[in-house]
Design a protein around this motif. Structure first.
Motif, PDB file in Angstrom:
ATOM      1  N   VAL A  76      -0.513  -5.808   0.727  1.00 48.92           N
ATOM      2  CA  VAL A  76      -0.237  -4.614  -0.070  1.00 48.92           C
ATOM      3  C   VAL A  76      -1.160  -4.545  -1.280  1.00 48.92           C
ATOM      4  O   VAL A  76      -1.711  -3.489  -1.615  1.00 48.92           O
ATOM      5  CB  VAL A  76       1.246  -4.595  -0.506  1.00 48.92           C
ATOM      6  N   GLY A  77      -1.333  -5.667  -1.959  1.00 46.41           N
ATOM      7  CA  GLY A  77      -2.212  -5.696  -3.121  1.00 46.41           C
ATOM      8  C   GLY A  77      -3.648  -5.378  -2.758  1.00 46.41           C
ATOM      9  O   GLY A  77      -4.342  -4.658  -3.497  1.00 46.41           O
ATOM     10  N   ALA A  78      -4.111  -5.897  -1.631  1.00 44.41           N
ATOM     11  CA  ALA A  78      -5.480  -5.617  -1.194  1.00 44.41           C
ATOM     12  C   ALA A  78      -5.672  -4.136  -0.901  1.00 44.41           C
ATOM     13  O   ALA A  78      -6.687  -3.536  -1.283  1.00 44.41           O
ATOM     14  CB  ALA A  78      -5.808  -6.455   0.042  1.00 44.41           C
ATOM     15  N   VAL A  88     -11.277  -4.225 -13.179  1.00 43.47           N
ATOM     16  CA  VAL A  88     -10.044  -4.472 -13.942  1.00 43.47           C
ATOM     17  C   VAL A  88      -8.912  -3.589 -13.432  1.00 43.47           C
ATOM     18  O   VAL A  88      -7.795  -4.063 -13.176  1.00 43.47           O
ATOM     19  CB  VAL A  88     -10.293  -4.237 -15.444  1.00 43.47           C
ATOM     20  N   VAL A  89      -9.198  -2.278 -13.268  1.00 47.23           N
ATOM     21  CA  VAL A  89      -8.154  -1.361 -12.817  1.00 47.23           C
ATOM     22  C   VAL A  89      -7.746  -1.678 -11.380  1.00 47.23           C
ATOM     23  O   VAL A  89      -6.550  -1.645 -11.039  1.00 47.23           O
ATOM     24  CB  VAL A  89      -8.644   0.099 -12.933  1.00 47.23           C
ATOM     25  N   GLY A  90      -8.716  -2.010 -10.533  1.00 50.92           N
ATOM     26  CA  GLY A  90      -8.395  -2.345  -9.149  1.00 50.92           C
ATOM     27  C   GLY A  90      -7.546  -3.596  -9.039  1.00 50.92           C
ATOM     28  O   GLY A  90      -6.597  -3.653  -8.243  1.00 50.92           O
ATOM     29  N   THR A  91      -7.863  -4.599  -9.847  1.00 52.36           N
ATOM     30  CA  THR A  91      -7.061  -5.823  -9.851  1.00 52.36           C
ATOM     31  C   THR A  91      -5.656  -5.554 -10.364  1.00 52.36           C
ATOM     32  O   THR A  91      -4.674  -6.089  -9.830  1.00 52.36           O
ATOM     33  CB  THR A  91      -7.740  -6.903 -10.711  1.00 52.36           C
ATOM     34  N   ALA A  92      -5.549  -4.711 -11.397  1.00 53.02           N
ATOM     35  CA  ALA A  92      -4.219  -4.347 -11.912  1.00 53.02           C
ATOM     36  C   ALA A  92      -3.414  -3.613 -10.848  1.00 53.02           C
ATOM     37  O   ALA A  92      -2.203  -3.835 -10.709  1.00 53.02           O
ATOM     38  CB  ALA A  92      -4.372  -3.486 -13.163  1.00 53.02           C
ATOM     39  N   ALA A  93      -4.086  -2.741 -10.091  1.00 54.07           N
ATOM     40  CA  ALA A  93      -3.387  -2.023  -9.015  1.00 54.07           C
ATOM     41  C   ALA A  93      -2.892  -3.002  -7.949  1.00 54.07           C
ATOM     42  O   ALA A  93      -1.774  -2.849  -7.420  1.00 54.07           O
ATOM     43  CB  ALA A  93      -4.323  -0.994  -8.393  1.00 54.07           C
ATOM     44  N   GLY A  94      -3.709  -4.005  -7.633  1.00 46.82           N
ATOM     45  CA  GLY A  94      -3.266  -5.011  -6.666  1.00 46.82           C
ATOM     46  C   GLY A  94      -2.081  -5.798  -7.168  1.00 46.82           C
ATOM     47  O   GLY A  94      -1.147  -6.099  -6.404  1.00 46.82           O
ATOM     48  N   GLY A 128       3.396  -6.978  -6.808  1.00 45.16           N
ATOM     49  CA  GLY A 128       4.612  -7.224  -7.586  1.00 45.16           C
ATOM     50  C   GLY A 128       5.785  -6.396  -7.107  1.00 45.16           C
ATOM     51  O   GLY A 128       6.913  -6.893  -7.000  1.00 45.16           O
ATOM     52  N   LEU A 129       5.538  -5.122  -6.822  1.00 49.70           N
ATOM     53  CA  LEU A 129       6.614  -4.261  -6.313  1.00 49.70           C
ATOM     54  C   LEU A 129       7.094  -4.748  -4.946  1.00 49.70           C
ATOM     55  O   LEU A 129       8.298  -4.721  -4.656  1.00 49.70           O
ATOM     56  CB  LEU A 129       6.129  -2.811  -6.220  1.00 49.70           C
ATOM     57  N   TRP A 130       6.155  -5.193  -4.120  1.00 44.75           N
ATOM     58  CA  TRP A 130       6.557  -5.689  -2.799  1.00 44.75           C
ATOM     59  C   TRP A 130       7.341  -6.996  -2.921  1.00 44.75           C
ATOM     60  O   TRP A 130       8.248  -7.256  -2.135  1.00 44.75           O
ATOM     61  CB  TRP A 130       5.325  -5.879  -1.922  1.00 44.75           C
ATOM     62  N   LEU A 135       0.978 -12.125  -8.280  1.00 42.92           N
ATOM     63  CA  LEU A 135      -0.094 -13.100  -8.087  1.00 42.92           C
ATOM     64  C   LEU A 135      -0.651 -13.031  -6.661  1.00 42.92           C
ATOM     65  O   LEU A 135      -1.866 -13.138  -6.454  1.00 42.92           O
ATOM     66  CB  LEU A 135       0.419 -14.510  -8.383  1.00 42.92           C
ATOM     67  N   GLY A 136       0.228 -12.835  -5.690  1.00 48.13           N
ATOM     68  CA  GLY A 136      -0.245 -12.640  -4.318  1.00 48.13           C
ATOM     69  C   GLY A 136      -1.074 -11.377  -4.196  1.00 48.13           C
ATOM     70  O   GLY A 136      -2.091 -11.349  -3.497  1.00 48.13           O
ATOM     71  N   GLY A 137      -0.640 -10.299  -4.888  1.00 45.60           N
ATOM     72  CA  GLY A 137      -1.405  -9.057  -4.869  1.00 45.60           C
ATOM     73  C   GLY A 137      -2.776  -9.219  -5.498  1.00 45.60           C
ATOM     74  O   GLY A 137      -3.771  -8.639  -5.028  1.00 45.60           O
TER      75      GLY A 137
END
Length: 434
Positions: free
Chosen positions: A147-149, A175-181, A186-188, A315-317
């Motif tokens: 999901v994070g990827a 930075v924004v892409g990593t935050a989105a991941g 995190g939501l998952w 962290l997984g994301g």
């Protein structure tokens, strides 16, 4: 401490006497046990290579046993030399005068591939370790990574046209892409956390099932909506090159970025400080030891469960983000099993954030060396996987005995009813009371 499993005559049980020496160990003693376990696994693997080489058919023996004269199709010495030396790019000059290879440089292809695997496993190992420290078994890091990827790839692809190409835009997109991941993962991860906290659903089952849900939902979304035009595989478009982690010093073909590894090391330090030196980390550890006692002490165990799983998923994301922005450059369906490998890394690290780095590096060496064995020897890849599994199994055995001892109430690690936070599963490695 009195033994909870005495025999009828009051003496400690046989089980307790066997397990206790593995439980009551200092940091140095556990390190010695782990090193000894590595050598023992190498010896067992040596025998397996010999047996396999005796069964296999070959025109010329690769190695002949001294005295007996028996020939074997596989040379166990060569296997281990290629496994460990090859993963580092052959820094040792085997068969040549001198110990070190004078032409070796750390910035080689093989070592870069090893460090690439290490970097990815740092994030998935931390993801699993956080959950384990909270007494939760997060088997869903793989789904959270998927999901994070996907969240990272779609976010970067959506924002890239809005920014002028260049290093500044690349930094913003990373930075924004990593935050989105992190948000996506995190939501998952929060889903099984909430189910565990408020519906008493077994997190092992929910996280495993959510792995399949994440993989298939992401597959369908990319297949039907976000698939790159003309692509022969189920994958998104490549993110812009300037929005990927740059390969500095190492060859671009290694799919490794030194800055990504440094970010991973920074996360290790930050997570260790959070778990060991903050009030939220204290709540997390005490809930992992004994939730009822933690609630009695004022800790909101339900909220802590959700927070722990959310942080674990984040962290997984981030691991998924690094996979997209460093290794692959896009989201694609054939994501490696980095989340499941993270479980092994966490166990090898004793669920300690500091231990994740050497554990991830060891696992990276084993995987990188396996590639070298496939290229340079005739040993089947299946046998290489067995050797890797043996090393991991033997290294993890001390922690296995500690886990049995905790649940059996043997030794200083404490039993299931212990309420000491620094004696939680995979604690910070402090000495146990004898």
């Amino acid at each position: 401490m009195s033994d909870p499993n005495p025999d009828a005559d009051g003496d400690p049980s046989v089980f307790a006497r066997v397990v206790a020496p593995f439980v009551d160990r200092s940091v140095a003693e556990r390190l010695v046990i782990s090193v000894a376990a590595i050598f023992l696994s190498i010896l067992v693997g040596f025998a397996l290579v010999l047996v396999s080489g005796r069964i296999a058919e070959c025109s010329t023996a690769a190695w002949t046993m001294p005295i007996t004269g028996l020939g074997f199709c596989y040379n166990p010495f060569e296997v281990y030399v290629v496994l460990f030396n090859g993963a580092l790019g052959y820094p040792f000059a085997v068969g040549d005068p001198g110990l070190f290879n004078p032409g070796w440089t750390p910035f080689n292809l093989s070592f870069g591939l090893t460090l690439s695997e290490t970097t990815l496993l740092i994030f998935t190992g931390l993801s699993v370790a956080v959950a384990f420290r909270a007494g939760l078994f997060n088997i869903g890091t793989q789904g959270q990574l998927v999901v994070g990827a996907l969240a990272t790839a779609l976010t970067v692809l959506a924002l890239a046209p809005l920014l002028p190409a260049g290093p500044v835009a690349g930094l913003v997109l990373i930075v924004v892409g990593t935050a989105a991941g992190a948000v996506g993962g995190g939501l998952w991860g929060a889903i099984p956390g909430a189910l565990k906290a408020y519906a008493d659903a077994n997190e092992v089952i929910t996280t495993i099932m959510l792995n399949f849900v994440a993989a298939n939902v992401a597959y369908v979304l990319v297949l039907e909506v976000f698939r790159a035009e003309g692509s022969s595989v189920v994958a998104t478009r490549y993110v812009p090159e300037y929005a990927q982690f740059p390969s500095v010093l190492f060859p671009a073909s290694t799919d490794f970025a030194l800055i990504a590894l440094l970010v991973g090391v920074a996360f290790i330090g930050a997570l260790y400080y959070f778990v060991e030196h903050t009030s939220l980390g204290y709540d997390l550890r005490t809930s992992g030891v004994q939730a009822a006692a933690a609630e009695y002490g004022g800790v909101n165990a339900k909220l802590t469960t959700v927070r722990a799983m959310t942080l674990s998923g984040a962290l997984g994301g981030i691991g998924g983000s690094v996979w997209v922005l460093m290794s692959e450059g896009r989201w694609m369906a054939s994501i490696p099993d980095l989340g499941f490998d993270g479980i092994t890394v966490s166990i090898l690290a004793g669920n300690n954030p500091i231990g994740v780095l050497p554990a991830a590096f060891l696992f990276g060496i084993l995987k990188g060396g396996a590639l070298e064995i496939g290229f340079r020897t005739d040993v089947p890849t299946e046998l290489v996987a067995v050797l890797r599994g043996l090393i991991i199994l033997f290294v993890a055995m001390p922690e296995f005995f500690r886990m049995i001892g905790r649940y059996a109430g043997v030794g200083g690690a404490g039993g299931a009813g212990s309420t000491k936070p620094d004696e939680s599963a995979g604690g910070d490695g402090g000495e146990a009371d004898a």
